[in-house]
Enzyme design. Structure first.
Site, PDB file in Angstrom:
ATOM      1  CD  GLU A 167      57.390  65.391  -6.689  1.00 21.51           C
ATOM      2  OE1 GLU A 167      58.589  65.410  -7.018  1.00 21.51           O
ATOM      3  OE2 GLU A 167      56.577  64.569  -7.124  1.00 21.51           O
ATOM      4  CD  GLU A 172      52.445  60.988  -8.639  1.00 18.08           C
ATOM      5  OE1 GLU A 172      53.235  60.786  -9.576  1.00 18.08           O
ATOM      6  OE2 GLU A 172      52.680  60.671  -7.457  1.00 18.08           O
TER       7      GLU A 172
END
Length: 186
Positions: A167, A172
């Site tokens: 990933e 974020e």
């Protein structure tokens, strides 16, 4: 006192044609430049293979899976359920909306939206995958203590379970750090 007659001057048809032609050419150039500015940017040495400018009236389901009634983030103690009713388009943007309430997903305090080209949370089919290349996204994220917006890429969904398939969190945004964004490679 005698009145002078006003004589009409003749317009040179060639000059008129040149003037109108010039206006048309300028208009075409302006349209071309404005459309070029809206086109996806592709750096030198790369080839555009996939894009979505969200210019339709609904999410293009040939490109995207839309999560519905998905609790995919429950292992992270996420408090939302992903609902298709929280996904839409507006002004050339995909809009994923967070809302208070379970929205038909019992045990959750919020609902949110999720679109993906892969299958993990959405239950759809693999729409697009690639091994390497240039990726560009634009996004506007919400602010507030209850949000954890993220844009990320995951490895092939047919492989092992997370995090073994990989990933890459492009960005974020954490609620406790309003002016900070992170990128992570798992």
């Amino acid at each position: 006192m005698a009145k002078k007659s006003l004589s009409k001057k003749k317009v040179n048809p060639i000059l008129a044609l040149v003037f109108v032609g010039l206006i048309v050419v300028i208009g075409i150039v302006i349209i071309f430049i404005s459309r070029a500015a809206d086109s996806p940017y592709v750096p030198a040495g790369y080839v555009l293979k996939w894009a979505d400018e969200f210019d339709g009236t609904t999410i293009d389901t040939t490109k995207w899976n839309i999560a519905n009634n998905s609790t995919y983030g429950s292992s992270n103690n996420e408090v939302q359920c992903y609902m298709s009713s929280n996904v839409g388009l507006s002004g050339g943007n995909a809009v994923l909306t967070g809302k208070p309430g379970a929205g038909g997903c019992s045990g959750y305090s919020y609902t949110s939206g999720w679109i993906a080209t892969g299958t993990k949370a959405t239950g759809g089919t693999e729409k697009y995958s690639f091994t390497q290349g240039y990726v560009e996204m634009r996004a506007k994220a919400p602010q507030g203590n209850i949000f954890w917006p993220a844009l990320w890429l995951q490895g092939y969904n047919g492989g092992p379970s997370w995090p073994s398939y990989g990933e890459f969190d492009i960005t974020e945004l954490y609620p406790a750090c309003a002016n900070m964004t992170t990128g992570t490679l798992h």
